[in-house]
Design a protein around this motif. Structure first.
Motif, PDB file in Angstrom:
ATOM      1  N   LEU A 184       6.923  22.345  55.662  1.00  0.00           N
ATOM      2  CA  LEU A 184       6.601  23.467  56.531  1.00  0.00           C
ATOM      3  C   LEU A 184       6.416  22.985  57.969  1.00  0.00           C
ATOM      4  CD1 LEU A 184       5.811  26.505  56.820  1.00  0.00           C
ATOM      5  CD2 LEU A 184       3.443  25.782  56.407  1.00  0.00           C
ATOM      6  N   MET A 185       7.042  23.681  58.928  1.00  0.00           N
ATOM      7  CA  MET A 185       6.884  23.339  60.337  1.00  0.00           C
ATOM      8  C   MET A 185       5.572  23.930  60.837  1.00  0.00           C
ATOM      9  SD  MET A 185      10.782  23.830  61.773  1.00  0.00           S
ATOM     10  CE  MET A 185      10.242  23.472  63.432  1.00  0.00           C
ATOM     11  N   SER A 186       4.643  23.064  61.190  1.00  0.00           N
ATOM     12  CA  SER A 186       3.294  23.493  61.550  1.00  0.00           C
ATOM     13  C   SER A 186       3.225  24.162  62.916  1.00  0.00           C
ATOM     14  CB  SER A 186       2.346  22.291  61.525  1.00  0.00           C
ATOM     15  OG  SER A 186       2.797  21.280  62.426  1.00  0.00           O
ATOM     16  N   TYR A 187       4.261  23.994  63.749  1.00  0.00           N
ATOM     17  CA  TYR A 187       4.219  24.580  65.092  1.00  0.00           C
ATOM     18  C   TYR A 187       4.103  26.095  65.015  1.00  0.00           C
ATOM     19  CZ  TYR A 187       5.551  25.726  69.895  1.00  0.00           C
ATOM     20  OH  TYR A 187       5.562  26.217  71.167  1.00  0.00           O
ATOM     21  N   PHE A 188       4.859  26.701  64.094  1.00  0.00           N
ATOM     22  CA  PHE A 188       4.813  28.158  63.942  1.00  0.00           C
ATOM     23  C   PHE A 188       3.770  28.493  62.872  1.00  0.00           C
ATOM     24  CE2 PHE A 188       9.166  27.047  65.173  1.00  0.00           C
ATOM     25  CZ  PHE A 188       9.252  27.722  66.387  1.00  0.00           C
ATOM     26  N   ASP A 189       2.551  28.744  63.327  1.00  0.00           N
ATOM     27  CA  ASP A 189       1.425  28.958  62.419  1.00  0.00           C
ATOM     28  C   ASP A 189       1.206  30.425  62.075  1.00  0.00           C
ATOM     29  OD1 ASP A 189       0.658  29.746  64.898  1.00  0.00           O
ATOM     30  OD2 ASP A 189      -1.185  28.556  64.979  1.00  0.00           O
ATOM     31  N   GLY A 190       2.162  31.267  62.418  1.00  0.00           N
ATOM     32  CA  GLY A 190       2.015  32.689  62.156  1.00  0.00           C
ATOM     33  C   GLY A 190       1.902  33.524  63.406  1.00  0.00           C
ATOM     34  N   SER A 191       1.646  32.871  64.536  1.00  0.00           N
ATOM     35  CA  SER A 191       1.525  33.622  65.786  1.00  0.00           C
ATOM     36  C   SER A 191       2.881  34.116  66.276  1.00  0.00           C
ATOM     37  CB  SER A 191       0.883  32.747  66.868  1.00  0.00           C
ATOM     38  OG  SER A 191       1.631  31.549  67.044  1.00  0.00           O
ATOM     39  N   GLU A 192       3.952  33.394  65.910  1.00  0.00           N
ATOM     40  CA  GLU A 192       5.308  33.787  66.275  1.00  0.00           C
ATOM     41  C   GLU A 192       6.093  34.138  65.012  1.00  0.00           C
ATOM     42  OE1 GLU A 192       6.103  34.230  69.236  1.00  0.00           O
ATOM     43  OE2 GLU A 192       4.681  33.050  70.401  1.00  0.00           O
ATOM     44  N   LYS A 193       6.718  35.298  65.006  1.00  0.00           N
ATOM     45  CA  LYS A 193       7.483  35.764  63.860  1.00  0.00           C
ATOM     46  C   LYS A 193       8.966  35.451  64.078  1.00  0.00           C
ATOM     47  CE  LYS A 193       3.913  37.595  61.831  1.00  0.00           C
ATOM     48  NZ  LYS A 193       3.369  37.040  60.573  1.00  0.00           N
ATOM     49  N   ILE A 194       9.437  34.362  63.481  1.00  0.00           N
ATOM     50  CA  ILE A 194      10.828  33.954  63.610  1.00  0.00           C
ATOM     51  C   ILE A 194      11.699  34.843  62.714  1.00  0.00           C
ATOM     52  CG2 ILE A 194      12.467  32.051  63.395  1.00  0.00           C
ATOM     53  CD1 ILE A 194      10.393  31.595  65.533  1.00  0.00           C
ATOM     54  N   ASP A 195      12.808  35.336  63.269  1.00  0.00           N
ATOM     55  CA  ASP A 195      13.713  36.160  62.457  1.00  0.00           C
ATOM     56  C   ASP A 195      15.162  35.654  62.464  1.00  0.00           C
ATOM     57  OD1 ASP A 195      14.400  36.820  65.026  1.00  0.00           O
ATOM     58  OD2 ASP A 195      14.462  38.983  64.680  1.00  0.00           O
ATOM     59  N   GLN A 196      15.476  34.635  63.310  1.00  0.00           N
ATOM     60  CA  GLN A 196      16.817  34.046  63.307  1.00  0.00           C
ATOM     61  C   GLN A 196      16.721  32.563  63.622  1.00  0.00           C
ATOM     62  OE1 GLN A 196      19.929  35.975  65.604  1.00  0.00           O
ATOM     63  NE2 GLN A 196      19.029  37.995  65.266  1.00  0.00           N
ATOM     64  N   ILE A 197      17.588  31.778  62.982  1.00  0.00           N
ATOM     65  CA  ILE A 197      17.695  30.346  63.267  1.00  0.00           C
ATOM     66  C   ILE A 197      19.171  29.973  63.326  1.00  0.00           C
ATOM     67  CG2 ILE A 197      15.474  29.609  62.308  1.00  0.00           C
ATOM     68  CD1 ILE A 197      16.955  28.917  59.720  1.00  0.00           C
ATOM     69  N   ALA A 198      19.482  28.921  64.077  1.00  0.00           N
ATOM     70  CA  ALA A 198      20.855  28.434  64.170  1.00  0.00           C
ATOM     71  C   ALA A 198      20.809  26.948  64.493  1.00  0.00           C
ATOM     72  CB  ALA A 198      21.635  29.193  65.238  1.00  0.00           C
ATOM     73  N   CYS A 199      21.582  26.164  63.744  1.00  0.00           N
ATOM     74  CA  CYS A 199      21.611  24.711  63.912  1.00  0.00           C
ATOM     75  C   CYS A 199      22.944  24.262  64.481  1.00  0.00           C
ATOM     76  CB  CYS A 199      21.372  24.008  62.576  1.00  0.00           C
ATOM     77  SG  CYS A 199      19.732  24.247  61.876  1.00  0.00           S
ATOM     78  N   GLY A 200      22.883  23.411  65.502  1.00  0.00           N
ATOM     79  CA  GLY A 200      24.054  22.723  65.999  1.00  0.00           C
ATOM     80  C   GLY A 200      24.161  21.358  65.347  1.00  0.00           C
ATOM     81  N   TYR A 201      24.906  20.479  65.954  1.00  0.00           N
ATOM     82  CA  TYR A 201      25.093  19.156  65.357  1.00  0.00           C
ATOM     83  C   TYR A 201      23.784  18.382  65.289  1.00  0.00           C
ATOM     84  CZ  TYR A 201      27.472  14.761  64.276  1.00  0.00           C
ATOM     85  OH  TYR A 201      27.890  13.595  63.670  1.00  0.00           O
ATOM     86  N   TRP A 202      23.029  18.388  66.404  1.00  0.00           N
ATOM     87  CA  TRP A 202      21.770  17.643  66.455  1.00  0.00           C
ATOM     88  C   TRP A 202      20.608  18.492  66.959  1.00  0.00           C
ATOM     89  CZ3 TRP A 202      24.501  12.967  69.181  1.00  0.00           C
ATOM     90  CH2 TRP A 202      24.977  12.088  68.207  1.00  0.00           C
ATOM     91  N   HIS A 203      20.749  19.801  67.034  1.00  0.00           N
ATOM     92  CA  HIS A 203      19.676  20.612  67.592  1.00  0.00           C
ATOM     93  C   HIS A 203      19.557  21.924  66.831  1.00  0.00           C
ATOM     94  CE1 HIS A 203      23.007  22.765  69.502  1.00  0.00           C
ATOM     95  NE2 HIS A 203      22.149  23.711  69.887  1.00  0.00           N
TER      96      HIS A 203
END
Length: 545
Positions: free
Chosen positions: A205-224
């Motif tokens: 689990l990524m601890s940075y997002f502790d519930g204060s931010e609601k992520i709804d999309q993600i996208a991965c590049g080669y290294w980012h």
């Protein structure tokens, strides 16, 4: 040539080949075929082959979404089967072995699962089920054992995964509760987002997002990786040396950092994000595209700037009739492509505000790597969507279009078409480089058909069509006489007032009771009754498409 009769709506690239999907369920490939990645028998010579269709043994099998790895393809059919072909030296086809496979094969390990989506990146493969579970292959265990079959990724109890995005040897999972998990053997640039460069064998689990931010999309590049919240905020982490993070600097970020959005209008909001090989893209609700990083147009651009696609293709956007719907990317270690789906609404009578609402709904329903879209009455009604697939179990009353067969050979592309049942509008963006039919389905095309056919969305018409099939006629026996061995339910016979009910034959009643005991159970709907025959175990293991 393909765009003259259908619309290309999906592009996927591997290291040495490409595959496209059209709105009528056709797949075409070109490039090298040294691993069978074109869906053809393996070619011994390492040379590029011209564009040709992917031929499946059963014509009823249509792609729902497809994903290309380095030298293999994973396809989810509309029937729910996962079909794979191409290279298998690392077990990337998920068939339980790493032997060469010459023809497209069904993955028998996933037959009992309801697959929602497939994803592939290089040699990694992931599938998401309707229940939110994720399966992956191939991988190496901590004991050094290689696993060549789909295996469920273990997450905390009741965790449901909504999206999977993979980069080079790492993966990020987005759950239905807006939490992020990441894992992988590559973390040199902090692409896992845990604040260090240590690899993770299992999702953490990524601890940075502790519930204060609601992520709804993600996208991965080669290294980012880039992420978006429900209120339009942006975050990025991983390699930034090519400016792909858009944070106004070219440093690597080992934890998520906010992306400045001062370049946006005060009343605009980010609705979509995409990550390419070394660049990132965003799409706003006012139909603007911004990008950063390094690609064919940019070089180490460390902040987002507007992509002036209207200048790239002048004369296409007059009158607000050609409307951008979605941005997409596909990349491998040898090439990276960013492209846009555009709606042709020139012949649609709906007001611009209604078109915008329908297209916003369409963009939300269009998943990445998706070839087809589920039926939606609002979109079909206001945009005359020509080829929107009905959900499973629903009666398909969509407008008919003539069948098109392609005979593709090195000498050229030959096509045989019947008389078309509707008119369409083709848009040529660039005849020399890329030709797109606006957006899959020629959204604004109005068919020349009677008003009754145009009113197919009316439930009353659908009901009458169903009743017409079931009503006995002079050459059509009643349902209970179709099969004397199976008794179908029918409405009780009616007797006029003053008449006596017909006498019941005791022998006939007894015979009916015996048939009820020996007849297998059928579906409650007599028109969809099926008796499922269990497959032989050897047949199930060796079945190939």
């Amino acid at each position: 040539e393909i765009n003259k009769e259908s619309n290309v709506n999906l592009i996927e690239v591997g290291e040495t080949f490409s595959i496209i999907g059209t709105d009528f369920g056709k797949l075409y490939t070109w490039g090298w075929n040294n691993f069978g990645q074109l869906g053809k028998p393996i070619s011994k010579e390492n040379k590029s082959l011209p564009i040709q269709p992917v031929t499946l043994s059963n014509e009823s099998i249509k792609p729902r979404n497809i994903a290309a790895g380095s030298n293999h393809v994973i396809m989810l059919s509309t029937h729910g089967d996962v079909i794979c072909w191409g290279g298998n030296e690392y077990g990337q086809l998920g068939l339980g072995h790493n032997n060469p496979v010459d023809t497209p094969a069904i993955n028998n390990y996933l037959l009992n699962l309801k697959i929602k989506r497939v994803t592939a990146r290089e040699n990694q493969n992931f599938v998401i089920t309707d229940e939110g579970k994720v399966y992956r292959w191939p991988f190496k265990t901590e004991d050094g054992e290689y696993v060549f079959r789909p295996t469920e990724i273990l997450l905390p109890f009741a965790t449901q995964v909504a999206q999977v995005s993979a980069g080079h040897d790492f993966c990020v999972l987005l759950t239905s509760t807006a939490k992020l998990y990441s894992f992988g053997t590559a973390n040199k640039f902090g692409q896992l987002g845990h604040g260090d460069d240590q690899p993770r064998q299992v999702p953490i689990l990524m601890s940075y997002f502790d519930g204060s931010e609601k992520i709804d999309q993600i996208a991965c590049g080669y290294w980012h990786t880039i992420a978006k919240t429900t209120d339009g905020k942006l975050f990025a982490w991983g390699s930034g040396i090519f400016g792909q993070l858009g944070t106004c600097q070219t440093y690597n970020e080992f934890s998520p950092v906010p992306i400045p959005t001062h370049f946006l209008d005060s009343n605009s909001k980010v609705t979509q994000i995409q990550a390419a090989f070394k660049s990132s893209l965003i799409f706003t609700d006012n139909r603007r595209v911004y990008w950063c990083g390094t690609n064919g147009h940019l070089s180490k651009m460390d902040h987002f700037i507007q992509c002036d696609y209207k200048t790239m293709y002048p004369g296409l956007w007059e009158g607000k009739l050609m409307i951008p719907v979605k941005i997409l990317t596909t990349w491998s270690r040898s090439m990276s492509i960013s492209y846009m789906l555009v709606a042709d609404t020139r012949d649609s009578p709906a007001p611009f505000s209604v078109k915008t609402k329908a297209l916003h709904l369409l963009a939300n329903k269009l998943e990445d790597q998706s070839v087809e879209i589920q039926y939606n009455e609002f979109i079909a009604h206001h945009l005359q969507f020509r080829n929107m697939r009905k959900a499973r179990g629903e009666r398909d009353v969509s407008q008919r279009r003539a069948n098109v067969s392609f005979d593709i050979s090195p000498s050229g592309l030959k096509k045989e078409t019947q008389e078309r049942a509707d008119t369409s509008v083709n848009i040529s963006i660039d005849r020399k480089k890329f030709k797109s039919d606006a957006f899959y389905g020629n959204l604004g095309a109005q068919p020349k058909q009677p008003q009754k056919v145009m009113n197919i969305m009316n439930k009353r018409v659908i009901k009458e069509e169903v009743l017409e099939e079931t009503r006995p006629g002079p050459n059509k026996p009643a349902l209970e006489k179709i099969d004397s061995n199976v008794e179908m339910k029918s409405s009780p016979s009616r007797t006029r007032v003053g008449e006596k009910s017909p006498k019941k034959d005791s022998k006939l009643i007894k015979a009916k009771e015996e048939r009820k005991q020996t007849t297998p159970e059928l579906s409650s709907n007599p028109f969809r009754s099926r008796i499922r025959v269990p497959e032989n175990e050897d047949t199930a293991k060796n079945s190939e498409l």
